[in-house]
Motif scaffolding. Structure first.
Motif, PDB file in Angstrom:
ATOM      1  N   GLN A  22      44.171  34.042  38.017  1.00 53.62           N
ATOM      2  CA  GLN A  22      44.380  33.255  36.802  1.00 53.62           C
ATOM      3  C   GLN A  22      44.227  34.057  35.505  1.00 53.62           C
ATOM      4  OE1 GLN A  22      45.565  30.193  36.824  1.00 53.62           O
ATOM      5  NE2 GLN A  22      45.535  30.208  39.055  1.00 53.62           N
ATOM      6  N   ILE A  23      43.375  35.079  35.520  1.00 54.18           N
ATOM      7  CA  ILE A  23      43.087  35.823  34.287  1.00 54.18           C
ATOM      8  C   ILE A  23      43.441  37.294  34.408  1.00 54.18           C
ATOM      9  CG2 ILE A  23      41.288  36.470  32.637  1.00 54.18           C
ATOM     10  CD1 ILE A  23      39.788  33.914  33.488  1.00 54.18           C
ATOM     11  N   GLY A  24      43.170  37.873  35.577  1.00 54.53           N
ATOM     12  CA  GLY A  24      43.407  39.304  35.758  1.00 54.53           C
ATOM     13  C   GLY A  24      42.350  40.118  35.044  1.00 54.53           C
ATOM     14  N   ASP A  25      42.767  41.196  34.389  1.00 51.55           N
ATOM     15  CA  ASP A  25      41.825  42.092  33.713  1.00 51.55           C
ATOM     16  C   ASP A  25      41.671  41.806  32.228  1.00 51.55           C
ATOM     17  OD1 ASP A  25      41.247  43.469  36.027  1.00 51.55           O
ATOM     18  OD2 ASP A  25      42.863  44.909  35.740  1.00 51.55           O
ATOM     19  N   ARG A  26      42.462  40.908  31.684  1.00 53.47           N
ATOM     20  CA  ARG A  26      42.368  40.647  30.243  1.00 53.47           C
ATOM     21  C   ARG A  26      41.102  39.859  29.907  1.00 53.47           C
ATOM     22  NH1 ARG A  26      43.270  35.415  29.268  1.00 53.47           N
ATOM     23  NH2 ARG A  26      44.587  34.262  30.734  1.00 53.47           N
ATOM     24  N   MET A  27      40.741  39.850  28.653  1.00 55.83           N
ATOM     25  CA  MET A  27      39.576  39.088  28.199  1.00 55.83           C
ATOM     26  C   MET A  27      39.824  37.596  28.417  1.00 55.83           C
ATOM     27  SD  MET A  27      37.178  41.040  26.959  1.00 55.83           S
ATOM     28  CE  MET A  27      36.259  40.134  25.759  1.00 55.83           C
ATOM     29  N   PRO A  28      38.845  36.879  28.951  1.00 55.40           N
ATOM     30  CA  PRO A  28      39.016  35.437  29.140  1.00 55.40           C
ATOM     31  C   PRO A  28      39.000  34.713  27.790  1.00 55.40           C
ATOM     32  CG  PRO A  28      36.782  36.076  29.689  1.00 55.40           C
ATOM     33  CD  PRO A  28      37.541  37.345  29.417  1.00 55.40           C
ATOM     34  N   THR A  29      39.670  33.580  27.735  1.00 59.55           N
ATOM     35  CA  THR A  29      39.689  32.758  26.530  1.00 59.55           C
ATOM     36  C   THR A  29      39.201  31.353  26.872  1.00 59.55           C
ATOM     37  OG1 THR A  29      41.940  31.967  26.889  1.00 59.55           O
ATOM     38  CG2 THR A  29      41.693  34.026  25.639  1.00 59.55           C
ATOM     39  N   HIS A  30      38.971  30.580  25.846  1.00 66.41           N
ATOM     40  CA  HIS A  30      38.524  29.197  26.018  1.00 66.41           C
ATOM     41  C   HIS A  30      39.539  28.403  26.850  1.00 66.41           C
ATOM     42  CE1 HIS A  30      36.549  25.445  25.030  1.00 66.41           C
ATOM     43  NE2 HIS A  30      37.700  24.963  24.593  1.00 66.41           N
ATOM     44  N   GLU A  31      40.819  28.673  26.647  1.00 61.28           N
ATOM     45  CA  GLU A  31      41.878  27.953  27.366  1.00 61.28           C
ATOM     46  C   GLU A  31      41.890  28.262  28.864  1.00 61.28           C
ATOM     47  OE1 GLU A  31      42.582  29.741  24.449  1.00 61.28           O
ATOM     48  OE2 GLU A  31      42.332  27.894  23.296  1.00 61.28           O
ATOM     49  N   ASP A  32      41.356  29.402  29.257  1.00 65.55           N
ATOM     50  CA  ASP A  32      41.324  29.772  30.674  1.00 65.55           C
ATOM     51  C   ASP A  32      40.472  28.810  31.498  1.00 65.55           C
ATOM     52  OD1 ASP A  32      43.006  32.017  30.538  1.00 65.55           O
ATOM     53  OD2 ASP A  32      41.347  33.267  29.820  1.00 65.55           O
ATOM     54  N   ARG A  33      39.569  28.108  30.860  1.00 66.09           N
ATOM     55  CA  ARG A  33      38.728  27.154  31.597  1.00 66.09           C
ATOM     56  C   ARG A  33      39.575  26.068  32.254  1.00 66.09           C
ATOM     57  NH1 ARG A  33      33.972  24.897  28.246  1.00 66.09           N
ATOM     58  NH2 ARG A  33      35.726  24.088  27.042  1.00 66.09           N
TER      59      ARG A  33
END
Length: 167
Positions: A22-33
């Motif tokens: 769902q995210i990979g290596d990028r920085m997580p964001t609030h929307e990723d929840r």
């Protein structure tokens, strides 16, 4: 949360798989929840299973009262003494945003913690970044410290000392 991941390596594996897809290596964001249903279920189950502040803020009742503790009993939770993040997922694997009435790690009513949403958001970001930064390792308990890896023996008021390693 780290200690529970060592107790349940299959949960750690599911968390890592979902973060990778769902995210990979990028920085997580609030929307990723909204896409990381298992991660959110894990956080929610962790807060149900082990209270961060088991006593809360002390209060005094003005009349004699009896309060049932509803974090691990089977009346409020099916198999309440088991750690199962899946209890917060629906039949389609989606995170359930409506919580059962017995879910009270942030209190209830007028005394509910004002920082609940901020705490959940921060727990999500920290957990995801931690697992991303340790993606090449398994997080395990030190087998030489003489502690049985059983989450049900830990006393919430006097936790054991643990040594956690990555291998």
């Amino acid at each position: 949360m780290v200690l529970l991941m060592t107790y349940y390596p299959e949960v750690q594996k599911k968390l890592r798989q979902e973060i990778e897809t769902q995210i990979g290596d990028r920085m997580p964001t609030h929307e990723d929840r909204n896409r990381c249903h298992y991660v959110m279920a894990f956080i929610t189950e962790t807060l149900r299973f082990r209270n961060i502040v088991p006593m809360g803020v002390p209060h005094k009742a003005v009349v004699q009262s009896t309060i049932g503790i509803c974090c691990r009993n089977d009346e409020d939770w099916q198999k309440g003494s088991e750690f199962r993040p899946e209890r917060f997922l629906d039949s389609e694997g989606q995170f359930m945003t409506t919580r059962p009435k017995a879910y009270i790690p942030f209190g209830v009513g007028r005394r509910v913690c004002l920082g609940e949403k901020l705490a959940i958001a921060d727990l999500f970001l920290v957990l995801v970044r931690f697992l991303q930064s340790t993606q090449d390792y398994d997080i395990v308990l030190d087998s030489n410290c003489g502690i049985d890896a059983d989450p049900n023996i830990a006393d919430a008021f006097n936790p054991y000392d643990y040594k956690i390693f990555h291998i």
